[in-house]
Motif scaffolding. Structure first.
Motif, PDB file in Angstrom:
ATOM      1  N   PRO A 136      46.354  41.912  54.439  1.00 37.45           N
ATOM      2  CA  PRO A 136      46.164  42.307  53.147  1.00 37.45           C
ATOM      3  C   PRO A 136      45.994  41.024  52.468  1.00 37.45           C
ATOM      4  N   PHE A 137      45.441  40.979  50.985  1.00 39.04           N
ATOM      5  CA  PHE A 137      45.135  39.734  50.256  1.00 39.04           C
ATOM      6  C   PHE A 137      45.871  39.761  49.008  1.00 39.04           C
ATOM      7  N   HIS A 138      46.362  38.563  48.772  1.00 40.08           N
ATOM      8  CA  HIS A 138      47.207  38.479  47.625  1.00 40.08           C
ATOM      9  C   HIS A 138      46.360  38.127  46.313  1.00 40.08           C
ATOM     10  N   THR A 139      45.136  37.821  46.329  1.00 36.44           N
ATOM     11  CA  THR A 139      44.202  37.987  45.571  1.00 36.44           C
ATOM     12  C   THR A 139      42.886  38.446  45.672  1.00 36.44           C
ATOM     13  N   ILE A 140      42.374  39.390  44.968  1.00 34.05           N
ATOM     14  CA  ILE A 140      41.045  40.084  45.221  1.00 34.05           C
ATOM     15  C   ILE A 140      40.327  40.053  43.757  1.00 34.05           C
ATOM     16  N   VAL A 141      39.011  39.382  43.945  1.00 33.90           N
ATOM     17  CA  VAL A 141      38.082  39.612  42.753  1.00 33.90           C
ATOM     18  C   VAL A 141      37.116  40.470  43.285  1.00 33.90           C
ATOM     19  N   SER A 142      37.123  41.552  42.293  1.00 40.27           N
ATOM     20  CA  SER A 142      36.507  42.848  42.735  1.00 40.27           C
ATOM     21  C   SER A 142      35.471  43.026  41.597  1.00 40.27           C
ATOM     22  N   CYS A 143      34.216  42.573  41.918  1.00 41.55           N
ATOM     23  CA  CYS A 143      32.861  42.412  40.949  1.00 41.55           C
ATOM     24  C   CYS A 143      32.251  43.494  40.606  1.00 41.55           C
ATOM     25  N   ALA A 144      32.460  43.884  39.388  1.00 46.21           N
ATOM     26  CA  ALA A 144      31.867  45.250  39.099  1.00 46.21           C
ATOM     27  C   ALA A 144      30.413  45.265  38.896  1.00 46.21           C
ATOM     28  N   PRO A 145      29.215  46.079  39.330  1.00 43.85           N
ATOM     29  CA  PRO A 145      27.884  45.760  39.120  1.00 43.85           C
ATOM     30  C   PRO A 145      27.768  46.433  37.677  1.00 43.85           C
ATOM     31  N   PRO A 146      26.479  45.941  37.167  1.00 42.32           N
ATOM     32  CA  PRO A 146      26.381  46.377  35.807  1.00 42.32           C
ATOM     33  C   PRO A 146      26.190  47.941  35.548  1.00 42.32           C
ATOM     34  N   MET A 147      25.984  48.868  36.768  1.00 40.65           N
ATOM     35  CA  MET A 147      25.890  50.284  36.591  1.00 40.65           C
ATOM     36  C   MET A 147      27.274  50.745  36.250  1.00 40.65           C
ATOM     37  N   ILE A 275      42.383  35.358  50.036  1.00 46.94           N
ATOM     38  CA  ILE A 275      41.876  35.458  48.828  1.00 46.94           C
ATOM     39  C   ILE A 275      40.603  36.099  49.243  1.00 46.94           C
ATOM     40  N   LEU A 276      40.116  37.373  48.670  1.00 43.75           N
ATOM     41  CA  LEU A 276      38.916  38.288  48.830  1.00 43.75           C
ATOM     42  C   LEU A 276      38.195  38.363  47.847  1.00 43.75           C
ATOM     43  N   LEU A 277      36.798  37.967  47.870  1.00 40.65           N
ATOM     44  CA  LEU A 277      35.850  38.460  46.971  1.00 40.65           C
ATOM     45  C   LEU A 277      35.008  39.213  47.331  1.00 40.65           C
ATOM     46  N   VAL A 278      34.659  40.247  46.563  1.00 43.92           N
ATOM     47  CA  VAL A 278      33.869  41.548  46.701  1.00 43.92           C
ATOM     48  C   VAL A 278      32.622  41.443  45.673  1.00 43.92           C
ATOM     49  N   PRO A 279      31.522  41.016  45.887  1.00 43.52           N
ATOM     50  CA  PRO A 279      30.356  40.708  45.080  1.00 43.52           C
ATOM     51  C   PRO A 279      30.030  42.001  44.257  1.00 43.52           C
ATOM     52  N   LYS A 280      29.928  43.050  45.200  1.00 44.38           N
ATOM     53  CA  LYS A 280      29.455  44.414  44.684  1.00 44.38           C
ATOM     54  C   LYS A 280      30.547  45.416  44.895  1.00 44.38           C
ATOM     55  N   ALA A 281      31.467  45.575  44.079  1.00 42.00           N
ATOM     56  CA  ALA A 281      32.703  46.630  44.341  1.00 42.00           C
ATOM     57  C   ALA A 281      32.244  47.854  43.928  1.00 42.00           C
ATOM     58  N   GLY A 282      33.021  48.784  44.433  1.00 38.93           N
ATOM     59  CA  GLY A 282      32.957  50.309  43.914  1.00 38.93           C
ATOM     60  C   GLY A 282      32.265  51.108  44.771  1.00 38.93           C
ATOM     61  N   GLU A 283      31.557  50.743  45.976  1.00 41.67           N
ATOM     62  CA  GLU A 283      31.011  51.798  47.033  1.00 41.67           C
ATOM     63  C   GLU A 283      31.764  51.532  48.266  1.00 41.67           C
ATOM     64  N   MET A 284      31.988  50.295  48.645  1.00 39.19           N
ATOM     65  CA  MET A 284      32.523  50.150  50.045  1.00 39.19           C
ATOM     66  C   MET A 284      34.188  50.339  50.025  1.00 39.19           C
ATOM     67  N   LEU A 285      34.614  51.080  50.578  1.00 41.19           N
ATOM     68  CA  LEU A 285      36.110  51.218  50.802  1.00 41.19           C
ATOM     69  C   LEU A 285      36.788  50.144  51.917  1.00 41.19           C
ATOM     70  N   PHE A 286      37.771  49.615  51.463  1.00 37.54           N
ATOM     71  CA  PHE A 286      38.353  48.665  52.292  1.00 37.54           C
ATOM     72  C   PHE A 286      39.818  49.159  52.806  1.00 37.54           C
ATOM     73  N   HIS A 287      39.924  49.224  53.994  1.00 32.20           N
ATOM     74  CA  HIS A 287      41.206  49.509  54.682  1.00 32.20           C
ATOM     75  C   HIS A 287      41.660  48.520  55.512  1.00 32.20           C
ATOM     76  N   LEU A 288      42.942  48.354  55.766  1.00 28.44           N
ATOM     77  CA  LEU A 288      43.803  47.766  56.663  1.00 28.44           C
ATOM     78  C   LEU A 288      43.600  48.440  58.225  1.00 28.44           C
ATOM     79  N   LYS A 289      43.485  47.599  59.123  1.00 31.00           N
ATOM     80  CA  LYS A 289      43.478  48.081  60.549  1.00 31.00           C
ATOM     81  C   LYS A 289      44.842  48.782  60.942  1.00 31.00           C
ATOM     82  N   GLN A 290      45.812  48.286  60.498  1.00 29.77           N
ATOM     83  CA  GLN A 290      47.075  49.032  60.615  1.00 29.77           C
ATOM     84  C   GLN A 290      47.807  49.158  59.088  1.00 29.77           C
ATOM     85  N   PRO A 291      47.297  50.158  58.461  1.00 30.20           N
ATOM     86  CA  PRO A 291      47.712  50.360  56.988  1.00 30.20           C
ATOM     87  C   PRO A 291      49.361  50.477  56.982  1.00 30.20           C
ATOM     88  N   PRO A 292      49.951  50.377  55.788  1.00 30.24           N
ATOM     89  CA  PRO A 292      51.285  50.372  55.641  1.00 30.24           C
ATOM     90  C   PRO A 292      51.545  52.110  55.432  1.00 30.24           C
TER      91      PRO A 292
END
Length: 300
Positions: A136-147, A275-292
């Motif tokens: 997991p990431f302690h900081t995520i910048v999730s960029c919302a597209p204009p739509m 630190i994770l940057l997601v340039p176009k967030a909202g469509e792709m789902l992110f999961h951990l390989k070993q989720p809690p």
């Protein structure tokens, strides 16, 4: 259908004009979805041509199960409810389920009944719309597209990244273009704010008359947390970097950052630092390989 979570009667209302036609054609994409698991199929009838009571019910059902336990899973209690409601529309239905890549290429098109087409499309969506991470990431910048021009829809930037947000971490919804919480439901949201599920469940008499779909949205954006002895403890922080002013962010129980102070390029290629940057967030789902456990896994 709800695995014992609810025992209530829910009216299923649809536009009566459906019954004037020989066939209903449903055309739409299939993606991981925070309320139902994967969008598509009979979900396009509700809310597409459905009434508010069934819609509010299954949105709140999904919120009670929680977003991380729903999103990216096929056979959820909400899918059972949606398919049961769809079966009550006794008109021949043909469904075209599209699976589309992030660069807008068609990866698959499935034509069948809503149930069968969705079944196949969701399998393909699970293969191409989920990104797996080791930690997991302690900081995520999730960029919302204009739509996404309201937080009501830009909330997907949290929904689809909560599973990889570390305990005590911060997810920043970066959307300099966004200046509205929600035109349709903003008055409700400003009254109740953004809180975890248990904040509402343990004060149910206070919130039961708020539209349940609004309550669901609130919990999805705020994420997993607890409410004990009058105190709310959320697992992580959610911060808006938008045109929504700091006083309003505080009023709705979200953090604030001035978007001018954020240089997106400063967050590039820093995953090894947590630190994770997601340039176009909202469509792709992110999961951990070993989720809690709170995301359906056996990990810590």
């Amino acid at each position: 259908m709800t695995n014992g979570l609810f025992s209530i009667d829910v009216p299923v209302e649809v536009n009566h004009l459906l019954f004037d036609y020989d066939q209903i054609m449903i055309i739409g994409p299939v993606f991981p979805h925070e309320v139902v698991g994967f969008s598509g199929g009979n979900k396009y009838l509700f809310p597409g041509v459905g009434g508010p009571r069934i819609l509010n019910f299954f949105h709140w059902l999904g919120a009670v199960v929680t977003n991380p336990m729903i999103i990216g899973n096929k056979w959820t209690p909400v899918r059972k409810v949606v398919d049961r409601a769809g079966a009550m529309v006794k008109v021949d239905k043909l469904c075209f389920c599209m699976v589309v890549t992030q660069d807008k290429q068609l990866a698959g098109l499935f034509a069948d009944t809503p149930e069968a087409a969705w079944d196949k499309a969701s399998d393909l969506s699970r293969e191409i719309h989920i990104t797996y991470k080791e930690k997991p990431f302690h900081t995520i910048v999730s960029c919302a597209p204009p739509m996404y021009d309201e937080l009501w829809t830009a909330g997907k930037c949290m929904y689809k990244l909560e599973p990889v947000l570390a305990d005590g971490g911060e997810l920043i919804i970066y959307a300099p273009h966004l200046n509205e919480v929600c035109v349709s439901h903003g008055s409700h949201i400003e009254r109740i704010g953004y809180h975890c599920r248990d904040y509402f469940l343990k004060q149910w008499d206070k919130f039961k008359d708020v539209p349940w779909g609004v309550l669901a949205h609130s919990t999805h954006v705020r994420g997993i947390g607890t409410f004990e002895n009058g105190m709310e403890h959320c697992r992580a922080e959610v911060t808006l970097a938008t045109q929504i002013p700091p006083e309003k962010c505080n009023r709705i129980s979200l953090g604030y950052r001035d978007p001018v102070t954020i240089r997106v390029e400063d967050f590039v290629s820093r995953e090894d630092e947590g630190i994770l940057l997601v340039p176009k967030a909202g469509e792709m789902l992110f999961h951990l390989k070993q989720p809690p456990p709170w995301a359906g896994g056996n990990g810590k």
